[in-house]
Design an enzyme around this catalytic site. Sequence first.
Site, PDB file in Angstrom:
ATOM      1  N   SER A  39     -30.769  -8.327 -35.825  1.00  0.00           N
ATOM      2  CA  SER A  39     -32.153  -8.754 -35.863  1.00  0.00           C
ATOM      3  C   SER A  39     -33.030  -7.794 -36.661  1.00  0.00           C
ATOM      4  O   SER A  39     -32.676  -7.444 -37.774  1.00  0.00           O
ATOM      5  CB  SER A  39     -32.644  -8.919 -34.432  1.00  0.00           C
ATOM      6  OG  SER A  39     -33.643  -9.887 -34.403  1.00  0.00           O
ATOM      7  N   LYS A  72     -32.266  -6.004 -40.309  1.00  0.00           N
ATOM      8  CA  LYS A  72     -33.092  -5.896 -41.521  1.00  0.00           C
ATOM      9  C   LYS A  72     -33.005  -4.455 -42.023  1.00  0.00           C
ATOM     10  O   LYS A  72     -32.875  -4.183 -43.219  1.00  0.00           O
ATOM     11  CB  LYS A  72     -34.550  -6.255 -41.214  1.00  0.00           C
ATOM     12  CG  LYS A  72     -34.765  -7.615 -40.503  1.00  0.00           C
ATOM     13  CD  LYS A  72     -36.260  -7.906 -40.289  1.00  0.00           C
ATOM     14  CE  LYS A  72     -36.620  -8.836 -39.126  1.00  0.00           C
ATOM     15  NZ  LYS A  72     -36.181 -10.173 -39.098  1.00  0.00           N
ATOM     16  N   HIS A 101     -29.860 -16.235 -30.384  1.00  0.00           N
ATOM     17  CA  HIS A 101     -30.125 -14.906 -30.934  1.00  0.00           C
ATOM     18  C   HIS A 101     -29.529 -13.830 -30.017  1.00  0.00           C
ATOM     19  O   HIS A 101     -30.048 -13.557 -28.943  1.00  0.00           O
ATOM     20  CB  HIS A 101     -31.648 -14.764 -31.017  1.00  0.00           C
ATOM     21  CG  HIS A 101     -32.101 -13.653 -31.888  1.00  0.00           C
ATOM     22  ND1 HIS A 101     -31.743 -13.546 -33.211  1.00  0.00           N
ATOM     23  CD2 HIS A 101     -32.903 -12.579 -31.629  1.00  0.00           C
ATOM     24  CE1 HIS A 101     -32.318 -12.475 -33.734  1.00  0.00           C
ATOM     25  NE2 HIS A 101     -33.022 -11.872 -32.789  1.00  0.00           N
TER      26      HIS A 101
HETATM   27  C1  GCU Z   1     -38.695 -11.432 -33.575  1.00  0.00           C
HETATM   28  C2  GCU Z   1     -38.963 -11.455 -35.047  1.00  0.00           C
HETATM   29  C3  GCU Z   1     -37.678 -11.438 -35.877  1.00  0.00           C
HETATM   30  C4  GCU Z   1     -36.768 -10.336 -35.393  1.00  0.00           C
HETATM   31  C5  GCU Z   1     -36.565 -10.441 -33.907  1.00  0.00           C
HETATM   32  C6  GCU Z   1     -35.741  -9.341 -33.285  1.00  0.00           C
HETATM   33  O1  GCU Z   1     -38.152 -12.645 -33.169  1.00  0.00           O
HETATM   34  O2  GCU Z   1     -39.756 -12.570 -35.343  1.00  0.00           O
HETATM   35  O3  GCU Z   1     -37.977 -11.252 -37.236  1.00  0.00           O
HETATM   36  O4  GCU Z   1     -35.562 -10.377 -36.094  1.00  0.00           O
HETATM   37  O5  GCU Z   1     -37.823 -10.386 -33.269  1.00  0.00           O
HETATM   38  O6  GCU Z   1     -35.733  -8.226 -33.779  1.00  0.00           O
HETATM   39  O7  GCU Z   1     -35.145  -9.614 -32.228  1.00  0.00           O
END
Ligand code: GCU
Length: 414
Positions: free
Chosen positions: A253, A257, A394
């Site tokens: 997540s 990034k 997720h």
């Molecule tokens: C939020 C965010 C995402 C990110 C996520 C996470 O949902 O919008 O961009 O990847 O958090 O880090 O769990």
Amino acid sequence: MKNRLGFLLFFSLVTFSSFGQNKETALPDPLIFNNGKKVNNAREWTARREELLQTFRSEMYGTSPGRPKDMRFEVFDHDKNALNGKATRKQVTIHIRENGKEAKFDLLIYIPNKAKHPVPAIIGINFIGNQAINADPGIKLTEAWVENSKMFPCAVDGKATDACRGVNAKQWQVDSILDAGFALATMYREEIASDRKEEMFKTGVHTLYPELQNREDNFGTIAAWAWALSRGMDYLETDKDINAKKVAVFGFSRLGKAALWAGASDTRFALVLSNESGAGGAKLFHRGVGENIRRLNTVFPHWYAKSFRKYMDQDTVLPFDQHFIVDLIAPRPVYIASAENDKGSDPEGEFATAKEADVIYRFFKTNGLPVKEIPALNKSVMGQIGYHIRTGGHDVTSFDWKQFLIFSNLRLQK
Ligand code: GCU
């Protein structure tokens, strides 16, 4: 007059929607220099690579400091009999001094005792503190702020308690990683740079570099995490039990990034594992699907540089896109993992990035991404680029780790 306005409105709608449909042509070409010339060979690619890095620094992640001159590794724990004798546990505080200030964060490392040393390793940042990745009572409780979240209600007044031990173990699969012959190194995001909006740029490594704040290409938080991964690598290079030439960088997540930017900007990482990194990670913005640039910049204003805000609502016409991130990793192996119900990450958009990056992996005569269409659910494809979309939401699951370890094993254990 009215008709004319109506016509103009109609015309612009058609133009805009055809942008949406013409995604492939609208996508910027990694093999064309900013001045319009074509990249013809690997030597020219090195120059083009610099352009792409510079674009991401000035337009998206911000500028990071270099390797600090004043950095010290304090190995404060070394237990050869951790996890019932399965692993050696080391804990290292990385101390960095700059501009008269000090920042520090802890690296937790498990090294498999059975495997032949030096071993390849996987490094990644965690969400809840080092103590959360395994119930091992020897792991130091983080002193940094910990959220008392619904999912992991273990912190009291922002501090980790013993109840935080092992709460995130499912997402870390330490046993499988060690069984596959990999060491695991991890650190906690909040110790590096706070992920809380109200604390943005006020904590951790951000306090060391005031000159990198208050500017368009400010050192953002995703960049700070990526930079810290490189500092973790600096330590691993000094550890005789680790084969620093075979270190994979992993992230889930927002931390995925960071792992992608770390792998793109630091070529010492031999392999990159991105798990549902989504928007501002592996997803292609040009599709205009899933979380967009406006949301990233408003809900998480600390993640990217200020300059990235000018691209809000420009997702489908962005002059660069996230396939460039994977291009920067090429020809090193990269694995992109998506989940069916993680719509914000736009699984098809993550696959589209892998497919676009295939061009550069083929340019380097690797087998790139071996398929043209998104694979069936729970079916992994593995070339020099790996990809899967699994059922579920997720998360990081044992299925994800299984694929990451097979992929990394084939590429780093030979
Ligand atoms: C939020 C965010 C995402 C990110 C996520 C996470 O949902 O919008 O961009 O990847 O958090 O880090 O769990």
